[in-house]
Scaffold this active site. Structure first.
Site, PDB file in Angstrom:
ATOM      1  N   ASP A  10     -36.783   1.902 -88.697  1.00  0.00           N
ATOM      2  CA  ASP A  10     -35.666   2.691 -88.159  1.00  0.00           C
ATOM      3  C   ASP A  10     -35.880   2.788 -86.657  1.00  0.00           C
ATOM      4  O   ASP A  10     -36.949   2.450 -86.141  1.00  0.00           O
ATOM      5  CB  ASP A  10     -35.688   4.097 -88.795  1.00  0.00           C
ATOM      6  CG  ASP A  10     -34.641   5.015 -88.194  1.00  0.00           C
ATOM      7  OD1 ASP A  10     -33.468   4.609 -88.116  1.00  0.00           O
ATOM      8  OD2 ASP A  10     -34.990   6.141 -87.775  1.00  0.00           O
ATOM      9  N   SER A  11     -34.880   3.303 -85.956  1.00  0.00           N
ATOM     10  CA  SER A  11     -35.007   3.508 -84.515  1.00  0.00           C
ATOM     11  C   SER A  11     -36.029   4.597 -84.194  1.00  0.00           C
ATOM     12  O   SER A  11     -36.488   4.685 -83.065  1.00  0.00           O
ATOM     13  CB  SER A  11     -33.644   3.909 -83.951  1.00  0.00           C
ATOM     14  OG  SER A  11     -33.151   5.031 -84.654  1.00  0.00           O
ATOM     15  N   CYS A  74     -31.993   2.235 -91.151  1.00  0.00           N
ATOM     16  CA  CYS A  74     -31.214   2.761 -90.029  1.00  0.00           C
ATOM     17  C   CYS A  74     -29.793   2.245 -90.226  1.00  0.00           C
ATOM     18  O   CYS A  74     -29.597   1.042 -90.425  1.00  0.00           O
ATOM     19  CB  CYS A  74     -31.800   2.244 -88.719  1.00  0.00           C
ATOM     20  SG  CYS A  74     -30.798   2.608 -87.266  1.00  0.00           S
ATOM     21  N   GLU A 153     -32.781  16.794 -85.318  1.00  0.00           N
ATOM     22  CA  GLU A 153     -34.147  16.645 -84.782  1.00  0.00           C
ATOM     23  C   GLU A 153     -34.671  17.949 -84.197  1.00  0.00           C
ATOM     24  O   GLU A 153     -35.877  18.208 -84.228  1.00  0.00           O
ATOM     25  CB  GLU A 153     -34.187  15.523 -83.729  1.00  0.00           C
ATOM     26  CG  GLU A 153     -33.997  14.175 -84.370  1.00  0.00           C
ATOM     27  CD  GLU A 153     -34.525  13.008 -83.550  1.00  0.00           C
ATOM     28  OE1 GLU A 153     -35.112  13.228 -82.465  1.00  0.00           O
ATOM     29  OE2 GLU A 153     -34.343  11.857 -84.016  1.00  0.00           O
ATOM     30  N   CYS A 186     -25.566   8.048 -91.679  1.00  0.00           N
ATOM     31  CA  CYS A 186     -26.571   8.113 -90.608  1.00  0.00           C
ATOM     32  C   CYS A 186     -27.824   8.729 -91.209  1.00  0.00           C
ATOM     33  O   CYS A 186     -27.745   9.652 -92.032  1.00  0.00           O
ATOM     34  CB  CYS A 186     -26.058   8.976 -89.454  1.00  0.00           C
ATOM     35  SG  CYS A 186     -27.288   9.239 -88.169  1.00  0.00           S
ATOM     36  N   HIS A 188     -29.929  10.796 -90.233  1.00  0.00           N
ATOM     37  CA  HIS A 188     -30.235  12.215 -90.021  1.00  0.00           C
ATOM     38  C   HIS A 188     -29.351  13.164 -90.843  1.00  0.00           C
ATOM     39  O   HIS A 188     -29.685  14.332 -90.987  1.00  0.00           O
ATOM     40  CB  HIS A 188     -30.061  12.576 -88.547  1.00  0.00           C
ATOM     41  CG  HIS A 188     -31.074  11.965 -87.639  1.00  0.00           C
ATOM     42  ND1 HIS A 188     -31.239  10.606 -87.529  1.00  0.00           N
ATOM     43  CD2 HIS A 188     -31.970  12.540 -86.800  1.00  0.00           C
ATOM     44  CE1 HIS A 188     -32.202  10.363 -86.646  1.00  0.00           C
ATOM     45  NE2 HIS A 188     -32.669  11.510 -86.190  1.00  0.00           N
TER      46      HIS A 188
HETATM   47  N1  DGL Z   1     -31.168   5.941 -87.244  1.00  0.00           N
HETATM   48  C1  DGL Z   1     -29.865   5.947 -86.615  1.00  0.00           C
HETATM   49  C2  DGL Z   1     -28.790   5.623 -87.657  1.00  0.00           C
HETATM   50  O1  DGL Z   1     -28.941   5.868 -88.834  1.00  0.00           O
HETATM   51  C3  DGL Z   1     -29.587   7.268 -85.930  1.00  0.00           C
HETATM   52  C4  DGL Z   1     -30.406   7.497 -84.671  1.00  0.00           C
HETATM   53  C5  DGL Z   1     -30.125   6.481 -83.577  1.00  0.00           C
HETATM   54  O2  DGL Z   1     -29.011   6.491 -82.998  1.00  0.00           O
HETATM   55  O3  DGL Z   1     -30.993   5.675 -83.312  1.00  0.00           O
HETATM   56  O4  DGL Z   1     -27.776   5.094 -87.320  1.00  0.00           O
END
Ligand code: DGL
Length: 269
Positions: A10-11, A74, A153, A186, A188
């Site tokens: 993931d990012s 992600c 977060e 997403c 989060h």
């Molecule tokens: N992990 C990203 C997503 O699910 C969210 C956070 C980001 O923008 O990197 O799209």
């Protein structure tokens, strides 16, 4: 039995919501999670950049950790890079978009589905395409909710800030089109699930891509004979490209306070 780990990336921290579901569903599997915290967020970056980052990470996980399957945990990277990774890799790869779309179609009663995600995920139209490819009759409305990532977060999920942001993003969309199902597109958003339900009402079914993806991972491992059938509990490694301390302190909340001490790694560019 295949004892190689599953590679998940993931990012940054958000993909831990996907990892948590995978560990719950497949407790014997070893996993290596990579959070690209040096280059987060992906949600505002271009497709080319996200594809490049994703290819670098997948190559790294295969080269350094011999992973048997790549999970793109992600939504933005799944939206932009699944096709490129599928072409490039010789091991299976799964993103979160298709599993989430399938689950939304299973849950919907009126075929009126809302999708929320980052700017990149929504702009890519990946969820709308995936849902339409599975069922042409579904009507899809989508909107980007970028503020929900920092709210999750910062641990603000049960505050008026969160309620206001959700109302601000979803109020207009729902007034224009009262969807019966809302896909949380997403990483989060599962953290905000209760607050989203409180704001938009319990009649709208919330579908969580993280849960849906863990079912997809199970199915791939079974179909391809890659399942680890050991009785032992799997081991989990955490790697980050920056700030292991922040990953640990914030990420713990995404993982029911599990110890997620992370190693700092450099991905060859
Ligand atoms: N992990 C990203 C997503 O699910 C969210 C956070 C980001 O923008 O990197 O799209």
């Amino acid at each position: 039995m295949n004892e190689n780990p599953i590679g998940i990336f993931d990012s940054g921290i958000g993909g831990l919501t996907v990892l948590k579901e995978i560990i719950e569903r497949l407790p014997s599997e070893d996993t290596v999670y990579l959070g690209d915290s040096a280059r987060v967020p992906y949600g505002t970056k271009s497709s080319d950049t996200v594809v490049r980052y994703s290819l670098e990470i997948a190559d790294y996980l295969i080269r350094e950790h011999n992973v048997k399957l790549i999970v793109i945990a992600c939504n933005t990277a799944s939206a932009y890079a699944l096709e490129a990774l599928s072409k490039h890799l010789t091991i299976p790869v799964i993103g979160v978009i298709e599993p989430g779309s399938r689950m939304a179609l299973r849950e919907t009663r009126g075929y009126n589905i809302g999708v929320i995600g980052t700017e990149g995920t929504i702009k890519s139209g990946a969820y709308a395409r995936a849902i339409e490819a599975l069922d042409k009759d579904a009507k899809i409305t989508s909107t980007a909710c970028p503020l929900l990532v920092p709210i999750a977060e910062e641990g603000l999920e049960d505050t008026d800030i969160a309620r206001l942001a959700i109302k601000g993003y979803l109020g207009e969309m729902l007034a224009a089109n009262p969807v019966d199902t809302l896909l949380l597109g997403c990483t989060h958003y599962p953290i905000l699930k209760d607050t989203i339900a409180e704001v938009i009402g319990k009649d709208i079914v919330l579908v969580d891509s993280a849960k849906a993806t863990s079912i997809g991972v199970y199915d791939i491992l079974l179909e391809m004979g890659l399942m680890n059938t050991s009785e032992e509990t799997g081991e989990h490694r955490y790697l980050v490209t920056d700030s292991p301390d922040r990953f640990h302190s914030i990420g713990r909340r995404f993982m029911d306070n599990a110890d997620i001490s992370a190693e700092l790694v450099e991905i060859e560019r």
